[in-house]
Design a protein around this motif. Structure first.
Motif, mmCIF file in Angstrom:
data_model
loop_
_atom_site.group_PDB
_atom_site.id
_atom_site.type_symbol
_atom_site.label_atom_id
_atom_site.label_comp_id
_atom_site.label_asym_id
_atom_site.label_seq_id
_atom_site.Cartn_x
_atom_site.Cartn_y
_atom_site.Cartn_z
ATOM 1 N N SER A 1 0.841 -1.207 0.000
ATOM 2 C CA SER A 1 0.000 0.000 0.000
ATOM 3 C C SER A 1 0.869 1.248 0.000
ATOM 4 C CB SER A 1 -0.932 -0.001 1.213
ATOM 5 O OG SER A 1 -0.198 0.150 2.407
ATOM 6 N N GLY A 2 2.018 1.165 0.682
ATOM 7 C CA GLY A 2 2.938 2.300 0.713
ATOM 8 C C GLY A 2 3.485 2.610 -0.672
ATOM 9 N N ASN A 3 3.762 1.557 -1.443
ATOM 10 C CA ASN A 3 4.246 1.771 -2.805
ATOM 11 C C ASN A 3 3.230 2.551 -3.629
ATOM 12 O OD1 ASN A 3 6.876 0.438 -3.898
ATOM 13 N ND2 ASN A 3 6.150 -0.912 -2.268
ATOM 14 N N ALA B 1 0.882 4.450 -2.264
ATOM 15 C CA ALA B 1 0.725 5.766 -1.613
ATOM 16 C C ALA B 1 1.834 6.725 -2.026
ATOM 17 C CB ALA B 1 0.718 5.591 -0.097
ATOM 18 N N GLU B 2 3.025 6.192 -2.299
ATOM 19 C CA GLU B 2 4.142 7.067 -2.648
ATOM 20 C C GLU B 2 3.807 7.932 -3.864
ATOM 21 O OE1 GLU B 2 7.460 5.522 -4.595
ATOM 22 O OE2 GLU B 2 8.730 7.243 -4.137
ATOM 23 N N LEU C 1 1.645 10.618 -2.775
ATOM 24 C CA LEU C 1 2.395 11.592 -1.982
ATOM 25 C C LEU C 1 3.165 12.546 -2.887
ATOM 26 C CD1 LEU C 1 3.667 9.196 0.822
ATOM 27 C CD2 LEU C 1 2.338 11.263 1.217
ATOM 28 N N ILE C 2 3.759 12.000 -3.955
ATOM 29 C CA ILE C 2 4.493 12.854 -4.900
ATOM 30 C C ILE C 2 3.540 13.865 -5.516
ATOM 31 C CG2 ILE C 2 5.730 12.887 -7.115
ATOM 32 C CD1 ILE C 2 6.909 10.158 -6.309
ATOM 33 N N ARG D 1 -1.787 14.640 1.257
ATOM 34 C CA ARG D 1 -1.189 14.675 2.593
ATOM 35 C C ARG D 1 -2.120 14.150 3.687
ATOM 36 N NH1 ARG D 1 2.601 14.758 0.020
ATOM 37 N NH2 ARG D 1 4.193 16.348 -0.224
ATOM 38 N N SER D 2 -3.217 13.521 3.301
ATOM 39 C CA SER D 2 -4.097 12.944 4.320
ATOM 40 C C SER D 2 -3.833 11.444 4.390
ATOM 41 C CB SER D 2 -5.562 13.210 3.966
ATOM 42 O OG SER D 2 -6.387 12.299 4.658
ATOM 43 N N PHE D 3 -3.509 10.954 5.586
ATOM 44 C CA PHE D 3 -3.194 9.528 5.732
ATOM 45 C C PHE D 3 -4.405 8.671 5.364
ATOM 46 C CE2 PHE D 3 -3.143 5.600 8.185
ATOM 47 C CZ PHE D 3 -1.912 5.081 7.821
ATOM 48 N N ASP D 4 -5.581 9.072 5.815
ATOM 49 C CA ASP D 4 -6.775 8.266 5.555
ATOM 50 C C ASP D 4 -7.106 8.232 4.061
ATOM 51 O OD1 ASP D 4 -7.013 7.693 8.217
ATOM 52 O OD2 ASP D 4 -8.385 9.342 8.636
ATOM 53 N N VAL D 5 -6.911 9.359 3.388
ATOM 54 C CA VAL D 5 -7.169 9.391 1.940
ATOM 55 C C VAL D 5 -6.141 8.519 1.215
ATOM 56 C CG1 VAL D 5 -7.177 10.882 -0.101
ATOM 57 C CG2 VAL D 5 -8.296 11.643 1.991
ATOM 58 N N LEU D 6 -4.879 8.616 1.651
ATOM 59 C CA LEU D 6 -3.833 7.785 1.032
ATOM 60 C C LEU D 6 -4.190 6.317 1.148
ATOM 61 C CD1 LEU D 6 -0.623 9.538 2.416
ATOM 62 C CD2 LEU D 6 -1.288 9.407 0.024
ATOM 63 N N ARG D 7 -4.606 5.968 2.334
ATOM 64 C CA ARG D 7 -4.936 4.568 2.636
ATOM 65 C C ARG D 7 -6.115 4.108 1.751
ATOM 66 N NH1 ARG D 7 -2.247 0.774 4.771
ATOM 67 N NH2 ARG D 7 -3.362 -0.620 6.132
ATOM 68 N N ALA E 1 -5.076 3.914 -1.934
ATOM 69 C CA ALA E 1 -4.187 2.765 -2.176
ATOM 70 C C ALA E 1 -5.010 1.481 -2.199
ATOM 71 C CB ALA E 1 -3.114 2.697 -1.083
#
Lengths: 304, 273
Positions: free
Chosen positions: B126-128, B130-131, B134-135, B139-145, B148
Motif C-alpha cells: 500500500s505504501g508503494n 501511496a508514494e 504523496l508525490i 497529505r491525508s493519511f486516511d485518503v492515502l490509505r 491505495a
C-alpha cells in the motif's frame, strides 16, 4: 605610528583557533545557509582538537562567530556540566577570550548537542546545534548525489512514505528525534537529534539557528522568523513527547522535557533536561535573586 | 485471407481511432548509444483509449522507445507531445527534470518487466501505491490509505495482504502492485514493458485479464511492449513492429496478424504460428 603598533606579536594559534581563511570560508557558507534556509551548504571542515562526532561542526561555527564580547553557553543533552560541554566551553573561552555562562538569558551564543533551551531565546542570540547526520534523505536514499537531486526537486515522497510506513506498522509515527521538518516551505532538514519537544521552538523563532555537521562537512541554518514545519499528515497531528505531567525530582519543575532516571525497583524518576533551568528554579525557591526567562512551554503546552 | 481495409470498414472496426485526435505523438525520434543506433527516425502515434502494442526482437529499440515515452531518457533528435487537459502543447523533451517528474507522476503510469525497477521492495504494497499519491501532493493519511486500497483492489490484489512488502510476494502479485501504483492517479497513459514476462502461463492470463478489464472499464490508453506475439494479439488494437531501431510496419492488430506486409513481420508471425 610605529611598526609595533601596526603588528601583533607572534602567537601559536590564530584568534579563535581557526585561521583567517577557514573562518572566511565558514562565514561565506553561513551567509549562504541563511540566504537559503534549510539548504545544506558544504564546507571544508577543519581539524579541531577534538574527535569527529563530538561536536566539531558546531565548534567551528561557534569559533567563527565568537568575539571577545561574546558570552558562550554550551550544553550537552541540556546539561551545562557534562564533560564534553564543559571542555568545549572552556576551549572556546580560552582561544577567544569570550565569557562563559550557564544561563541561557545571558548567553550570546548557545552551542548545543541535541536540545534547545527551555527559555525563549532572543533576537540577539544565536543557537548552534551540533549535527551528526545532516541528510534527512539518507535513510531513504543511500546515494548522496541522488539525494541532492531530490532536494533540488523537492522530491520528498520517500520521506513521507517512511512516516506512512511507521503509522501502518506501529499505529503512530515512531520518529523520536531528528524529526524531518520543512524549512520555509522548501527544504526538508533534519533538525539534529533534538527531541520532538524542541522542534516547535525553531518555528518562527526570534533567534538565528545554525546546524553544523563537522564529520559530514555540511551546515545549514534557520534564520529568525522562518517557518519550520514538521512533516505531518493533515489528519495525524504532530505530537511531542508526553512529558507535560512529569515532575523534576530535584527542582520540582513540571511541564518541561525530562530525563528519565531508571530506579532499582524498576520504576523511574525524572529530572528536568535543561539543567540550568532546574538550578535556577532551586535557587529561586531558596530565595536567591534569580531571573527565569519566559519559556516556550507553559504547563506542558507549547505557548510561544 | 483478405482483409477489408476500406475506410468504411476501418470506421466500423475502430471508430475511436478514426475520430479522436492523438493522445501521444512522437516524431523523428533517434537515439544512439556510442556506435549503436537504438532508434532511427521513429514516429509513433497513440490514440485515446486504445492499446498500442510494440513488438520486435531483443535490441529492436522497443524498450528504449518506451523509456522515451516515460521521459526517462532524451533522444538525440525528435519531439514528443502529449495532449493533456491541463497542459499546453509543447515538446516534452524540453521540460526540466523536475517538470518531467511531476508530469510523469500525474499523467503517466508504467509497469516494468522487473518489479525491482518499479517498486520499493521493503516498503508495504500500500505504501508503494501511496508514494505516487504523496508525490502528487496528497497529505491525508486516511485518503492515502483509501486510495491505495482502491487501486490495489482494481488491480485484483488481495487486500488482506496490502501491507505486505513486495519482497514477500510472488511475481504475479508484484506486477499487480506495480499496476496499482501505475493506475493510482488514473493516468492518461499507461506504459507496460513486458508486464507478463517471467510469469507462468496461468498467472500471465490473470494479469492480462486484469489489464483488459482495466482498459475496458477505465478506458486507459496503453502502450504495451512485448516480444510475445500472443500477448500482443490478446491485448492490442494496433501494433507497431520494430527492428534495428526502426518501425518496419504498423497497423490494426488483425491486419498485422492476418496479412503482414513486411518480410520481417511475416517471419515473426509465422515463427509464432
Amino acid at each position: 605610528m610605529s611598526l609595533a603598533s601596526l603588528t601583533k606579536d607572534w602567537a601559536a594559534t590564530s584568534y579563535g583557533f581557526l585561521d583567517a581563511s577557514a573562518k572566511r570560508e565558514l562565514r561565506r557558507k553561513m551567509l549562504k545557509a541563511i540566504a537559503v534556509p534549510g539548504c545544506q551548504m558544504p564546507y571544508a571542515s577543519r581539524e579541531v582538537p577534538m574527535a569527529r562526532g563530538w561536536g566539531t561542526g558546531g565548534l567551528q561555527v561557534t569559533l567563527t562567530l565568537v568575539n571577545p564580547a561574546s558570552t558562550v553557553k554550551v550544553i550537552d543533552q541540556g546539561a551545562d556540566d557534562g564533560v564534553n560541554a564543559a571542555s568545549i566551553r572552556r576551549f572556546i573561552s580560552r582561544v577567544s577570550g569570550a565569557a562563559e555562562t550557564w544561563d541561557t538569558l545571558s548567553a550570546s551564543i548557545v552551542q548545543s548537542r541535541h536540545r534547545v533551551p527551555e527559555e525563549v531565546m532572543r533576537e540577539d542570540q544565536i543557537l548552534v546545534l551540533q549535527v551528526p547526520n545532516p541528510e534527512p534523505l539518507r535513510g531513504v536514499e543511500p546515494n548522496m548525489s541522488i539525494a541532492r537531486q531530490m532536494h533540488a526537486d523537492a522530491d520528498y515522497g520517500k520521506l513521507w512514505l517512511t512516516l506512512y510506513e511507521q503509522i501502518v506498522r506501529k499505529g503512530r509515527i515512531m520518529q523520536g528525534a531528528a524529526y524531518p521538518s520543512m524549512v520555509n516551505g522548501r527544504h526538508v532538514m533534519t533538525p539534529s537529534p533534538i527531541p520532538r519537544w524542541d522542534v516547535p521552538k525553531l518555528n518562527m523563532a526570534k533567534h538565528l539557528t545554525f546546524l553544523s555537521a563537522g564529520r559530514e562537512k555540511r551546515l545549514f541554518a534557520v534564520p529568525p522568523f522562518t517557518r519550520v514545519e514538521p512533516l505531518v499528515f493533515s489528519d495525524r497531528p504532530y505530537q511531542v513527547e508526553e512529558h507535560a505531567h512529569l515532575t523534576c525530582r530535584r527542582s520540582g519543575l513540571s511541564g518541561y522535557f525530562m530525563n528519565e532516571i531508571p530506579q532499582d525497583n524498576g520504576g523511574s524518576t525524572f529530572e528536568v533536561s535543561d539543567s540550568n533551568l532546574g538550578i535556577k528554579a532551586i535557587q529561586k525557591a531558596e530565595g536567591a535573586p534569580t531571573e527565569i526567562g519566559e519559556t516556550w512551554y507553559r504547563d506542558g503546552e507549547y505557548s510561544a | 485471407m483478405s482483409l477489408d481495409l476500406t475506410p468504411a470498414a476501418l470506421e466500423r472496426e475502430a471508430p475511436r481511432l478514426m475520430r479522436a485526435r492523438p493522445l501521444l505523438t512522437m516524431n523523428n525520434i533517434s537515439r544512439s548509444f556510442g556506435d549503436v543506433r537504438a532508434l532511427r527516425d521513429v514516429d509513433a502515434t497513440v490514440y485515446p483509449g486504445e492499446v498500442m502494442g510494440i513488438v520486435g526482437e531483443s535490441g529492436s529499440g522497443k524498450s528504449t522507445l518506451l523509456r522515451m515515452m516515460n521521459l526517462e531518457d532524451t533522444p538525440d533528435t525528435g519531439d514528443y507531445r502529449l495532449r493533456l487537459p491541463d497542459r499546453e502543447d509543447g515538446n516534452l523533451f524540453d521540460l526540466t527534470r523536475y517538470q518531467r517528474r511531476m508530469l510523469c507522476a500525474r499523467h503517466i503510469g508504467i509497469v516494468y518487466q522487473n518489479p525491482h525497477l518499479g517498486l520499493l521492495m521493503r516498503q508495504s504494497s500500500s505504501g508503494n501505491v501511496a508514494e505516487r499519491l504523496l508525490i502528487a501532493g496528497e497529505r491525508s493519511f486516511d485518503v492515502l490509505r483509501a486510495r491505495a486500497r482502491e487501486a490495489l483492489d482494481a488491480s485484483e490484489f488481495p487486500l488482506e495482504r496490502m501491507d505486505a512488502r513486495p519482497i514477500e510476494l510472488s511475481g504475479g502479485m508484484q506486477q499487480r502492485v506495480q499496476l496499482a501504483k501505475a493506475i493510482a492517479l488514473e493516468p492518461a497513459l499507461l506504459l507496460l514493458d513486458e508486464p507478463t514476462t517471467g510469469l507462468d502461463v496461468s498467472v500471465q492470463a490473470l494479469v492480462l485479464d486484469t489489464l483488459k478489464r482495466l482498459q475496458r472499464d477505465r478506458k486507459i490508453t496503453m502502450v504495451l511492449v512485448s516480444h510475445d506475439l500472443g500477448v500482443i494479439r490478446t491485448m492490442a488494437d494496433r501494433v507497431m513492429v520494430m527492428r534495428h531501431g526502426q518501425v518496419v510496419e504498423q497497423g490494426l492488430a488483425d491486419q498485422i496478424f492476418q496479412d503482414p506486409q513486411h518480410p520481417y513481420t511475416q517471419q515473426l508471425v509465422h515463427a509464432k504460428l
